[in-house]
Design an enzyme around this catalytic site. Structure first.
Site, PDB file in Angstrom:
ATOM      1  N   GLY A   1       0.847  -1.186   0.000  1.00 15.65           N
ATOM      2  CA  GLY A   1       0.000   0.000   0.000  1.00 15.65           C
ATOM      3  C   GLY A   1       0.878   1.229   0.000  1.00 15.65           C
ATOM      4  O   GLY A   1       2.082   1.132  -0.231  1.00 15.65           O
TER       5      GLY A   1
ATOM      6  N   SER B   1       1.913   3.298   2.461  1.00 11.88           N
ATOM      7  CA  SER B   1       2.980   3.354   3.457  1.00 11.88           C
ATOM      8  C   SER B   1       3.147   2.018   4.160  1.00 11.88           C
ATOM      9  O   SER B   1       3.776   1.931   5.199  1.00 11.88           O
ATOM     10  CB  SER B   1       2.686   4.447   4.482  1.00 11.88           C
ATOM     11  OG  SER B   1       1.409   4.225   5.033  1.00 11.88           O
TER      12      SER B   1
ATOM     13  N   ASP C   1     -14.364   0.972   1.877  1.00 11.00           N
ATOM     14  CA  ASP C   1     -13.458   0.602   0.792  1.00 11.00           C
ATOM     15  C   ASP C   1     -13.729  -0.831   0.341  1.00 11.00           C
ATOM     16  O   ASP C   1     -12.810  -1.641   0.231  1.00 11.00           O
ATOM     17  CB  ASP C   1     -12.008   0.791   1.230  1.00 11.00           C
ATOM     18  CG  ASP C   1     -11.076   1.038   0.041  1.00 11.00           C
ATOM     19  OD1 ASP C   1     -11.589   1.332  -1.062  1.00 11.00           O
ATOM     20  OD2 ASP C   1      -9.857   0.920   0.214  1.00 11.00           O
TER      21      ASP C   1
END
Lengths: 346, 345
Positions: free
Chosen positions: A26, A28, A140
């Site tokens: 992803g 970070s 999401d």
């Protein structure tokens, strides 16, 4: 008997784990397959580089707490979390088959058959009903966040952006922040007018159904700003490709019910679970036989996809202007850390 | 199999619900640990009643709660010591029951009955409940539940004040460094609420306990744990630089030992920490009435400090411009201090 055995204690020291290959990435964070040495158990570990998280760590704290406190067979739970110098390690069950997005990209580029879709979506919906009843919005929902393990069990993952409706104020207040991935995003989330609620997840769920049926989300080949405008202006997408004729009437019904622009007219997750479409759902073993059969190990698939992606970007370097370049890349990968400037749109 | 007419009917009014909850929680005491089956049954009963309470307080997703019933239930729960029972029995309840409890607790506390928050008042006259919740951070199983309940209490200045001044407050300095990130970060978030939610309460507390508090706080700022350093430094900015604490800040920036801590943090290997440290360090330097000791330290280290500051950049947009401007000012000021005669170094 498993019920009677005491809860497994996962160690809180990074030295008790061996990290193997990368299986996810992803903005970070990186996800690794790993071994928990004292328990001799394969796990997945999400390693978040905290130094890359500029703001305070409230978002991360919430994500971790959600993963620890929620307990449902169709939700990916965290075993434990701890810090190792500057990174945060979140230890989770290892989902060997990876996400539905990865499975489609490597073996089912045109989507799955209807029984598999019904089975996958049924799991997702049960997870959503549970989340919603506990006051959480996932925000999401997409194939990239639907994980499958080697036994065919389905789990909804990634609460990176999930919000709790109960955190501020006592009742079911609407949230007013802008998170999610544009293709899957409900119109009311984009408009940011009245805030939104559980029903935003139902829209994303409908988009995810189309994604599993076609191998990609509607509008996925367009740049993010265009997706925003198309979602707001066009009629809701549906199962209307020529080859969608193979799908049953009940499948079309459920997709149409979810993809209604007025959130009030969308059914709740609890109601949808009982939809007749799920008569098509099959067992975990069915998933193993039909969609997992012959898949190569997750780490290898992840590496291959990463290579493909890199080649794609190298080829299209000049297509994407400098300014939009990075976000475009992240967008195509389906990463959800989006910050739109909505002033640009108006 | 029992016949339905033998079963007690489902409680309907707020009085009945409150009574059913009290009875089922009290019944847990009678069951001994040996009687596993009986205990399980008693727990099931509690869970069922919590479900009913929750439905009454927040609705069921389809129907909105009846406000009159909500406020009456809040009243009943206080009258019969139901709130105390809820807290004390939390550790032996099941996973889902605990979550229902936390959810209901939050609604109950916010409930006004005849212009008073009766549940908050109840907690106010039963302070031991707050101590119980704080100490529960040590129990991993219920830490997150208790943390959420505590933060609901801290919304009330009087309850926040009690915790700040209680003997259990010092425990937070330990809890924020627990190895479990989920527990430690929750404890930190409660700690932060305590120090930022009610300006006047915090300012009074800091005035009265200045030395003890900042001695402990220094340990957080110099902790070997990256997360502790980073979060405590950020939090320090959040409360120290706020108007109600300006007298505390003025006192803080006179002390050489705190200046040294900030200089250490300016050298930290994390850029986030360096930048946050700068925002407190600059106040020491910009102070027009710097004590001699502070000037001496600045003068002694001016070369290293200047170099360090010059290499430091915030690195994004508007923030960057302001940062650069402030940096220049601070570097200049350090230069001026260095040129002062009579510093004896």
């Amino acid at each position: 008997m498993e019920f009677l055995s005491p809860k497994k204690k996962f160690p809180l020291n990074h030295r008790d784990y061996t990290l193997y290959e990368e299986v996810g990435q992803g903005v970070s964070a990186t996800v690794y397959r790993a071994l928990c040495i004292p328990l001799d158990e394969t796990v997945a570990i999400k390693v978040i580089d905290l130094e890359k998280c500029n703001n305070d760590m409230d978002m991360i704290r919430r994500e971790v707490q959600t993963m620890i406190l929620l307990d449902h067979p169709n939700l990916l739970k965290a075993h434990c979390s701890f810090t190792a110098t500057r990174s945060l390690w979140i230890v989770m069950p290892y989902m060997a088959a990876g996400s539905c997005l990865h499975i489609m990209k490597s073996a089912h580029p045109d989507g799955f058959d209807e029984h598999s879709i019904a089975t996958l979506l049924h799991g997702v919906l049960k997870a959503l009903a549970y989340l919603h009843s506990h006051g959480h919005i996932h925000r999401d929902v997409k194939a990239g966040n639907i994980l499958v393990n080697s036994k065919g069990a389905v789990k909804l993952a990634d609460f990176g952006v999930s919000a709790s409706l109960f955190d501020s104020g006592n009742r079911l207040h609407s949230r007013k922040t802008f998170v999610g991935t544009p293709c899957w995003m409900a119109p009311e989330v984009m408009q940011q007018l009245h805030g939104y609620d559980f029903k935003a997840d139902i829209w994303s769920f409908g988009i995810t159904a189309l994604e599993l049926a076609h191998g990609h989300a509607p509008f996925s080949k367009y740049p993010p700003m265009k997706v925003l405008l198309m979602t707001l202006q066009n009629a809701p997408p549906g199962l209307d490709y020529e080859r969608d004729k193979r799908f049953s009437k009940s499948f079309k019904e459920i997709v149409a019910a979810c993809l209604v622009k007025d959130p009030k007219k969308r059914p709740t997750a609890e109601k949808l679970v009982k939809h007749r479409f799920f008569k098509h759902a099959r067992s975990k073993e069915f998933i193993v036989r039909t969609i997992l059969d012959g898949l190569c190990p997750l780490g290898d698939r992840f590496r291959m996809l990463k290579k493909k992606e890199a080649a794609f970007f190298a080829q299209n370097e000049d297509v994407y202007g400098d300014k939009e370049h990075l976000s475009q890349q992240e967008y195509i990968r389906g990463i959800s850390a989006w910050n739109f400037n909505l002033e640009d749109l108006k | 199999m029992s016949f339905s007419f033998f079963k007690p009917s489902r409680p309907k009014t707020p009085q009945e619900v409150a009574k059913a909850i009290n009875d089922s929680l009290t019944a847990l005491d009678i069951q001994t640990v040996a009687e596993v089956k009986a205990l399980e049954k008693a727990l099931e009963e509690v869970e069922k009643n919590f479900g009913i309470m929750r439905c009454m307080l927040v609705g069921d997703g389809e129907t909105e709660p009846n406000m009159e019933q909500v406020s009456q239930l809040a009243f009943e729960m206080c009258k019969e010591d139901g709130l105390a029972l809820l807290v004390h029995k939390l550790p032996i309840l099941g996973w889902e029951a605990r979550k229902d409890l936390v959810h209901c607790w939050s609604v109950l506390l916010k409930q006004k009955v005849d212009d008073t928050y009766c549940c908050a008042q109840y907690v106010e006259s039963h302070y031991e409940l707050l101590d119980f919740l704080v100490v529960s951070y040590d129990n991993k199983e219920i830490a997150l539940n208790c943390g959420a309940m505590l933060r609901d209490c801290i919304r009330f200045p009087i309850l926040a004040k009690y915790i700040l001044e209680s003997a259990s407050f010092v425990l937070f300095f330990k809890f924020v460094e627990l190895p479990n990130f989920d527990v430690a970060s929750d404890a930190f978030s409660t700690f932060k609420d305590l120090l930022t939610k009610h300006g006047t309460v915090v300012s009074e507390f800091l005035t009265a306990h200045y030395d003890e508090f900042f001695d402990l706080y220094e340990k957080l700022l110099t902790s070997p744990n990256y997360v502790t350093r980073r979060q405590s430094l950020k939090l320090l900015t959040d409360f120290l630089l706020e108007p109600p604490n300006s007298h505390i800040m003025k006192r803080y920036i006179l002390e050489v030992r705190f200046l040294k801590v900030m200089m250490m943090l300016l050298k930290d290997s994390s850029k986030n920490i360096q930048i946050a440290a700068f925002h407190i360090f600059k106040v020491f330097v910009a102070n027009p009435n710097k004590p001699r000791e502070v000037k001496v330290i600045l003068a002694k280290n001016h070369e290293k400090l200047t170099e360090l500051l010059q290499n430091l950049s915030a690195g994004k947009g508007d923030e960057d411009d302001q940062f650069e401007e402030e940096k220049e000012l601070i570097i200049k000021e350090i230069e001026l201090v260095t040129q002062l005669p009579n510093l004896g170094c």
